[in-house]
Design an enzyme around this catalytic site. Sequence first.
Site, short mmCIF file in Angstrom:
data_model
loop_
_atom_site.label_atom_id
_atom_site.label_comp_id
_atom_site.label_asym_id
_atom_site.label_seq_id
_atom_site.Cartn_x
_atom_site.Cartn_y
_atom_site.Cartn_z
NE ARG A 120 2.17 6.33 9.11
CZ ARG A 120 1.17 5.74 8.48
NH1 ARG A 120 1.26 4.46 8.12
NH2 ARG A 120 0.06 6.39 8.18
CG ASP B 99 1.52 5.22 4.81
OD1 ASP B 99 1.18 4.02 4.91
OD2 ASP B 99 2.59 5.65 5.28
CG HIS C 291 -0.19 0.18 2.52
ND1 HIS C 291 0.56 -0.82 3.08
CD2 HIS C 291 -0.06 1.24 3.35
CE1 HIS C 291 1.11 -0.39 4.19
NE2 HIS C 291 0.75 0.87 4.38
CG HIS D 171 4.97 1.14 3.22
ND1 HIS D 171 4.46 2.31 2.70
CD2 HIS D 171 4.39 1.00 4.44
CE1 HIS D 171 3.61 2.85 3.57
NE2 HIS D 171 3.55 2.07 4.63
C1 SIN Z 1 2.75 1.31 7.83
O1 SIN Z 1 3.05 2.50 7.91
O2 SIN Z 1 2.03 0.89 6.96
C2 SIN Z 1 3.38 0.36 8.81
C3 SIN Z 1 4.74 0.03 8.36
C4 SIN Z 1 5.45 -0.89 9.31
O3 SIN Z 1 4.92 -1.21 10.38
O4 SIN Z 1 6.57 -1.27 9.01
#
Ligand code: SIN
Length: 291
Positions: free
Chosen positions: A280, A118, A116, A265
């Site tokens: 985050r 974000d 995905h 990612h």
């Molecule tokens: C995310 O921001 O999608 C999570 C990424 C992660 O936990 O590595």
Amino acid sequence: MFNTREGQFEAGDIRTEYRTFEVNSLTPHIGAEVEGVDLAQPLSNEQAQDIHDAWMDWKVLVFRDQQIDRDQHKAFGRRFGRLHVHPMQHKYGGDPEILTVKTTAESAYTSGDGWHTDVTCDEVPPLGSMLYVTETPEKGGGDTLFADMYLAYRLLSPSIREFLDDLTAVHDGAGPYVGAYKSTPPPGGYPKNEHPVVIRHPVTREKILYVNPGFTSHIVGLGRAESRAVLDMLYQHVATTPRLWCRVDWKPNTLTFWDNRCTQHHAVWDYFPNSRYGERVSIVGDQRPAA
Ligand code: SIN
């Protein structure tokens, strides 16, 4: 069927030396570890500019051994723009500008365990995210894969690129947030917006394949089956082309800063029942994704 030399092209020659630090690349085109920057200290303008330049070059920057608190994390984010509030924040509570990424033996899911970009359901999706992981799984695992979506576009055939260039697609937050995470939508529902299938990066001006299985529900103007087939083909392209990817192996106190416009990612949940914890911060985009 294996790849041959015929399908290769030059990996590129991205610089590794900047005025205030050096980087060690993870692959020749995506991902680099930054040496010698302490994110607990206020950044000079020169350092911030170098980080921005390296981020444009490498798309994913990894900073190891950082000891930062939430204020320092947010201050780093603010050097690149206003901080984003996640649409699911009504569910998480706490600091609206911090998204906790916490997975334990009790978790029903881990955030982002699928390819995905974000929050592309937003009218102006985040331009970048900074995940600071402080607890990694006891027996390893919990890496995050990042895909270079410039290269994903360039590796498509000219005919498919031409076909995709003028299309738009709908990105719907209800898909992951209700469909996968079973959350109750806020009043007014989760965001749902239409973006071009191929966008240009506002800084580099390069083309980017901009659909992702997390949020993209359908391509506008195609029949349901046609849209599904085209999206599945594009998702397969990303999921089955390892040369698009780099892999971040988190150690405690690693911060990774990715360009959310030109990457996807995938957080790998391969460590159940062990735990992983991170926080985050995302930065609000400065313009709608545009072709
Ligand atoms: C995310 O921001 O999608 C999570 C990424 C992660 O936990 O590595």
